[in-house]
Design an enzyme around this catalytic site. Sequence first.
Site, short mmCIF file in Angstrom:
data_model
loop_
_atom_site.label_atom_id
_atom_site.label_comp_id
_atom_site.label_asym_id
_atom_site.label_seq_id
_atom_site.Cartn_x
_atom_site.Cartn_y
_atom_site.Cartn_z
N SER A 58 -63.68 -33.55 -9.38
CA SER A 58 -62.43 -32.80 -10.31
C SER A 58 -62.40 -32.59 -11.82
CB SER A 58 -61.04 -33.39 -9.90
OG SER A 58 -61.13 -34.86 -10.16
N GLN A 60 -60.70 -33.48 -14.67
CA GLN A 60 -59.61 -34.57 -15.08
C GLN A 60 -59.86 -35.32 -16.57
OE1 GLN A 60 -62.45 -38.10 -13.71
NE2 GLN A 60 -62.13 -36.73 -11.95
N HIS A 62 -58.75 -39.07 -18.70
CA HIS A 62 -58.11 -40.50 -18.35
C HIS A 62 -57.21 -40.86 -19.42
CE1 HIS A 62 -60.90 -40.81 -15.19
NE2 HIS A 62 -61.93 -40.55 -15.89
N LYS A 85 -59.08 -45.94 -19.20
CA LYS A 85 -60.22 -45.67 -18.57
C LYS A 85 -61.50 -45.11 -19.16
CE LYS A 85 -61.86 -44.46 -13.96
NZ LYS A 85 -61.89 -43.38 -12.76
N GLU A 87 -65.02 -43.89 -20.18
CA GLU A 87 -66.33 -44.11 -19.34
C GLU A 87 -67.25 -43.59 -19.75
OE1 GLU A 87 -64.41 -42.69 -15.46
OE2 GLU A 87 -64.85 -40.30 -16.33
N HIS A 225 -62.98 -33.38 -18.48
CA HIS A 225 -64.45 -33.46 -18.00
C HIS A 225 -64.52 -33.14 -16.49
CE1 HIS A 225 -62.80 -37.58 -17.55
NE2 HIS A 225 -63.90 -37.59 -16.85
N ARG A 244 -55.75 -35.45 -12.79
CA ARG A 244 -56.38 -34.08 -12.17
C ARG A 244 -55.67 -33.07 -12.19
NH1 ARG A 244 -57.17 -38.40 -8.63
NH2 ARG A 244 -59.31 -39.45 -8.64
N LYS A 250 -57.23 -33.87 -4.04
CA LYS A 250 -56.41 -34.94 -4.43
C LYS A 250 -55.26 -34.35 -5.14
CE LYS A 250 -60.17 -38.34 -4.54
NZ LYS A 250 -60.95 -38.93 -5.47
#
Length: 372
Positions: A58, A60, A62, A85, A87, A225, A244, A250
């Site tokens: 997806s 999304q 964070h 989050k 990453e 991203h 998302r 989802k």
Amino acid sequence: MGAHPKGDALIKDNRISQRTLGQWIADFPGCLGSKVKDTFHGQLPFLFKVLSVKTALSIQAHPNRELAARLHAQFPEHYPDNNHKPEMAIALTQFEGLCGFRPMDEILGFLRNVPEFRALVGNEAAEELQSADGDPGRTSLALKKCFTRMMNCEKKLFVDQLNMLVKRISEEEAAGKDTSGSNGELLLRLHSQYPGDIGCFSIYFLNRIVLQPGEAMFLGANEPHAYLSGDCVECMACSDNTVRAGLTPKYIDVDTLCEMLNYSPAPVSAKIFPCVRDNADPCVYLYDPPVPDFTVMRIQIPSSARQYTVSALDSAGILLVIDGEAVATSAAALSDITLTRGSVLFISANESVSLQVTSSSGMTMFRACCLL
């Protein structure tokens, strides 16, 4: 690989009474290392994953810590913890993703060349973006307006425009025409995976990035991203908070996503995160992001080496074998451990591991840790 309550890693050695990594760390918090234990309140601060992406994951972003706390308090069923989050994805094969907003000239070019895209953004917002070019403050606001307009447009409008776009590109491809001006190949691929999804249009806003093995991208808070294809190792702060807005079955939270994003245009080259060879050990390449929660090391043992020591650090670590074989010994281990592709070791702080390399082609490993 980690100790998040929603995915606590299982300990394979049945001689150890604790069943999960989280239980082990709770019983022996000193294994984290004193700085890590104090800074992160007795928790392992990172999660380590291997992703094999066949269909797009997806669109999304964070949240930062402040937004994560607010979302968790309001919607705990969708945002299960209060942590940020950030990453990092490190390519194992050629790896393709979308990351951050494209440079302005590219977005304006698509608004000119893809009338179906312009119809969703609207003339007013598109012209505002055009006139803001060159003024970073105005550009960010105009970009936010354009993206928000697109993400919130009526379902019938975007489905009609998407169908028109897919039909046009398919016909152009069949006629042997170059469709790169409409990002044709990627548009048709995403539409085949997620037909009728607004996320298909995000390719006109976001950079398409292709990483070669060993290259990385770092995704800080609020960075839009999506992962499109390929295999990677991924390391992140210990959180499951994801906002998302498309290319997903989802939960979708368009308003939060549009409000939180970092609307700063930048080229693909700015999104590739460099690794640095370790001065102390030429086999180690460091990926050290601008957050305290994690660092990743790529350990490349040459075919000429028969012995190698995974050095002790003042941090717990997780070691993942990608290629090669070895027999591992450590003062802390109950017995020798045979390592092969896919083996995962938890290494306590201040413990080293000696490897007797048995494969003729060397070894490739990744080690996640926390270098405070």
